[in-house]
Write a protein that holds these residues in place. Sequence first.
Motif, PDB file in Angstrom:
ATOM      1  N   GLU A   1       0.838  -1.202   0.000  1.00 45.37           N
ATOM      2  CA  GLU A   1       0.000   0.000   0.000  1.00 45.37           C
ATOM      3  C   GLU A   1       0.873   1.252   0.000  1.00 45.37           C
ATOM      4  N   ARG A   2       1.947   1.211   0.775  1.00 43.66           N
ATOM      5  CA  ARG A   2       2.885   2.339   0.788  1.00 43.66           C
ATOM      6  C   ARG A   2       3.448   2.574  -0.615  1.00 43.66           C
ATOM      7  N   LYS A   3       3.801   1.502  -1.287  1.00 46.03           N
ATOM      8  CA  LYS A   3       4.339   1.598  -2.644  1.00 46.03           C
ATOM      9  C   LYS A   3       3.348   2.265  -3.590  1.00 46.03           C
ATOM     10  N   GLU A   4       2.071   1.886  -3.472  1.00 46.45           N
ATOM     11  CA  GLU A   4       1.028   2.462  -4.325  1.00 46.45           C
ATOM     12  C   GLU A   4       0.840   3.957  -4.046  1.00 46.45           C
ATOM     13  N   ILE A   5       0.858   4.327  -2.772  1.00 49.23           N
ATOM     14  CA  ILE A   5       0.674   5.741  -2.409  1.00 49.23           C
ATOM     15  C   ILE A   5       1.853   6.573  -2.915  1.00 49.23           C
TER      16      ILE A   5
ATOM     17  N   ALA B   1      -6.027   7.515  -6.671  1.00 54.37           N
ATOM     18  CA  ALA B   1      -6.397   8.519  -5.674  1.00 54.37           C
ATOM     19  C   ALA B   1      -6.446   7.878  -4.295  1.00 54.37           C
ATOM     20  N   LEU B   2      -6.197   8.681  -3.267  1.00 48.68           N
ATOM     21  CA  LEU B   2      -6.272   8.174  -1.903  1.00 48.68           C
ATOM     22  C   LEU B   2      -7.714   7.786  -1.569  1.00 48.68           C
ATOM     23  N   THR B   3      -7.865   6.688  -0.846  1.00 47.74           N
ATOM     24  CA  THR B   3      -9.198   6.226  -0.458  1.00 47.74           C
ATOM     25  C   THR B   3      -9.651   6.951   0.803  1.00 47.74           C
ATOM     26  N   GLU B   4     -10.957   6.837   1.094  1.00 48.38           N
ATOM     27  CA  GLU B   4     -11.496   7.452   2.317  1.00 48.38           C
ATOM     28  C   GLU B   4     -10.822   6.867   3.551  1.00 48.38           C
ATOM     29  N   GLU B   5     -10.584   5.561   3.523  1.00 49.27           N
ATOM     30  CA  GLU B   5      -9.940   4.901   4.667  1.00 49.27           C
ATOM     31  C   GLU B   5      -8.530   5.450   4.891  1.00 49.27           C
TER      32      GLU B   5
ATOM     33  N   LYS C   1      -7.933  19.291   7.026  1.00 50.34           N
ATOM     34  CA  LYS C   1      -8.756  19.251   5.822  1.00 50.34           C
ATOM     35  C   LYS C   1      -7.929  19.629   4.593  1.00 50.34           C
ATOM     36  N   ALA C   2      -7.190  20.727   4.686  1.00 44.34           N
ATOM     37  CA  ALA C   2      -6.379  21.185   3.555  1.00 44.34           C
ATOM     38  C   ALA C   2      -5.273  20.194   3.230  1.00 44.34           C
ATOM     39  N   THR C   3      -4.729  19.552   4.269  1.00 44.65           N
ATOM     40  CA  THR C   3      -3.619  18.624   4.079  1.00 44.65           C
ATOM     41  C   THR C   3      -4.054  17.348   3.372  1.00 44.65           C
ATOM     42  N   LEU C   4      -5.224  16.852   3.707  1.00 44.71           N
ATOM     43  CA  LEU C   4      -5.618  15.525   3.248  1.00 44.71           C
ATOM     44  C   LEU C   4      -6.558  15.493   2.044  1.00 44.71           C
ATOM     45  N   THR C   5      -7.193  16.581   1.713  1.00 47.93           N
ATOM     46  CA  THR C   5      -8.152  16.537   0.608  1.00 47.93           C
ATOM     47  C   THR C   5      -7.511  16.849  -0.736  1.00 47.93           C
ATOM     48  N   ALA C   6      -6.278  17.384  -0.703  1.00 47.45           N
ATOM     49  CA  ALA C   6      -5.594  17.692  -1.962  1.00 47.45           C
ATOM     50  C   ALA C   6      -5.269  16.403  -2.713  1.00 47.45           C
TER      51      ALA C   6
ATOM     52  N   GLY D   1      -4.795   9.036   7.930  1.00 46.74           N
ATOM     53  CA  GLY D   1      -3.922  10.209   7.953  1.00 46.74           C
ATOM     54  C   GLY D   1      -4.435  11.264   8.918  1.00 46.74           C
ATOM     55  N   LYS D   2      -5.756  11.434   8.930  1.00 43.77           N
ATOM     56  CA  LYS D   2      -6.371  12.400   9.844  1.00 43.77           C
ATOM     57  C   LYS D   2      -6.130  12.001  11.299  1.00 43.77           C
ATOM     58  N   ALA D   3      -6.317  10.716  11.590  1.00 44.62           N
ATOM     59  CA  ALA D   3      -6.104  10.219  12.960  1.00 44.62           C
ATOM     60  C   ALA D   3      -4.658  10.417  13.391  1.00 44.62           C
ATOM     61  N   TYR D   4      -3.733  10.199  12.452  1.00 38.32           N
ATOM     62  CA  TYR D   4      -2.314  10.379  12.765  1.00 38.32           C
ATOM     63  C   TYR D   4      -2.015  11.839  13.106  1.00 38.32           C
ATOM     64  N   LEU D   5      -2.521  12.760  12.288  1.00 38.65           N
ATOM     65  CA  LEU D   5      -2.266  14.186  12.521  1.00 38.65           C
ATOM     66  C   LEU D   5      -2.855  14.658  13.846  1.00 38.65           C
ATOM     67  N   LEU D   6      -4.065  14.167  14.152  1.00 39.47           N
ATOM     68  CA  LEU D   6      -4.694  14.534  15.427  1.00 39.47           C
ATOM     69  C   LEU D   6      -3.875  14.026  16.607  1.00 39.47           C
ATOM     70  N   HIS D   7      -3.398  12.790  16.478  1.00 42.96           N
ATOM     71  CA  HIS D   7      -2.580  12.193  17.541  1.00 42.96           C
ATOM     72  C   HIS D   7      -1.302  13.005  17.756  1.00 42.96           C
ATOM     73  N   LYS D   8      -0.641  13.398  16.658  1.00 48.22           N
ATOM     74  CA  LYS D   8       0.586  14.186  16.763  1.00 48.22           C
ATOM     75  C   LYS D   8       0.305  15.554  17.382  1.00 48.22           C
ATOM     76  N   ALA D   9      -0.840  16.161  16.990  1.00 45.55           N
ATOM     77  CA  ALA D   9      -1.188  17.477  17.516  1.00 45.55           C
ATOM     78  C   ALA D   9      -1.458  17.417  19.017  1.00 45.55           C
ATOM     79  N   GLU D  10      -2.173  16.373  19.450  1.00 47.50           N
ATOM     80  CA  GLU D  10      -2.469  16.203  20.882  1.00 47.50           C
ATOM     81  C   GLU D  10      -1.188  15.949  21.668  1.00 47.50           C
ATOM     82  N   LYS D  11      -0.302  15.176  21.071  1.00 48.59           N
ATOM     83  CA  LYS D  11       0.969  14.862  21.724  1.00 48.59           C
ATOM     84  C   LYS D  11       1.797  16.136  21.895  1.00 48.59           C
ATOM     85  N   ALA D  12       1.767  16.999  20.869  1.00 52.37           N
ATOM     86  CA  ALA D  12       2.517  18.256  20.923  1.00 52.37           C
ATOM     87  C   ALA D  12       1.957  19.183  21.999  1.00 52.37           C
TER      88      ALA D  12
END
Length: 314
Positions: A68-72, A78-82, A114-119, A87-98
Amino acid sequence: MMDNLLQMIANPKAHLEFVNKLPPKIKARTRALQGLEEEHKTLTTAHDAELKELEKKYAALYTPLYNERKEIVAGKAALTEEQLEKGKAYLLHKAEKAEDSDDEDAPAEKPDIKATLTAEVSKGIPEFWLTALTNHPIWSEIMIHSWDQPILKHLSDIESHDEPQGFRLTFHFSENEFFENRSLTKTYKVVNTEMDIDDVEQIIGDDIKWKDGKNVTKKKAGKKIRPQESFFTFFNSLVDEDKMQDDFELASSLKEQIIPRAVEWFCDEFADDEEEEEEEDEEDEEEDDDDDDDAGKKSNSKGDKEKNEECKQQ
């Protein structure tokens, strides 16, 4: 004592002679200890067998993630909803950790998820593996040169596959102007000795089918052609034992550090760790210097005192 140990390593029967010469009571205890050690070896063999099975199990679980990493990275779809949700969960986790950390350099605001992941990323991630490798201190300092980089921009994936005795690394390339190969492999044959040390028995690399005038492992020096240091000398087959051991350690860093955590290397997430280590080393050096200065001052103070006493006596 050291001579006895060297003899036992060189001659397997030497340990029998050594034990037989011991006093009876010590010999009996030594035999009991040898029995315990044999039991330990049996458990170690069982442990190694179970560990290999566990590694096989998780290698099978890792494979879909690597695919999957290779495909991305390639941007073939295009990136799937999943994938977006992960990616959203990862960013939230990093933000909370910070937010929870005391790090002064931590971002003051949450990233714009939203801007990071919808492009839409239509061309994937260019130079992903080149960037990951150049962010690794060993590979960047030892292996990658300026003349290698134009070729490594075509590196599309790196895979590691375990084999019954050793492992195989495969480097995949997009079509390029430098060589015909679409993949290059490096195979490591390893044997396990009685002392439980993995010894490299054989290292076999692919021959690179260079296009005319594109071989970066050679350079012109006047009318002569001389060897040149290059990333692509990594694919040379080796027979020299010292070189084989060094090469094996280099390949192991790729297998165990870079391939499993390529995204972190690409994002240079380990740079902060290196800076912290350097800062700690500098602080330790400063403390050592301060200790030396204090010791010098005490020594001088003691010397001055002795001189003063001498003066008084005179």
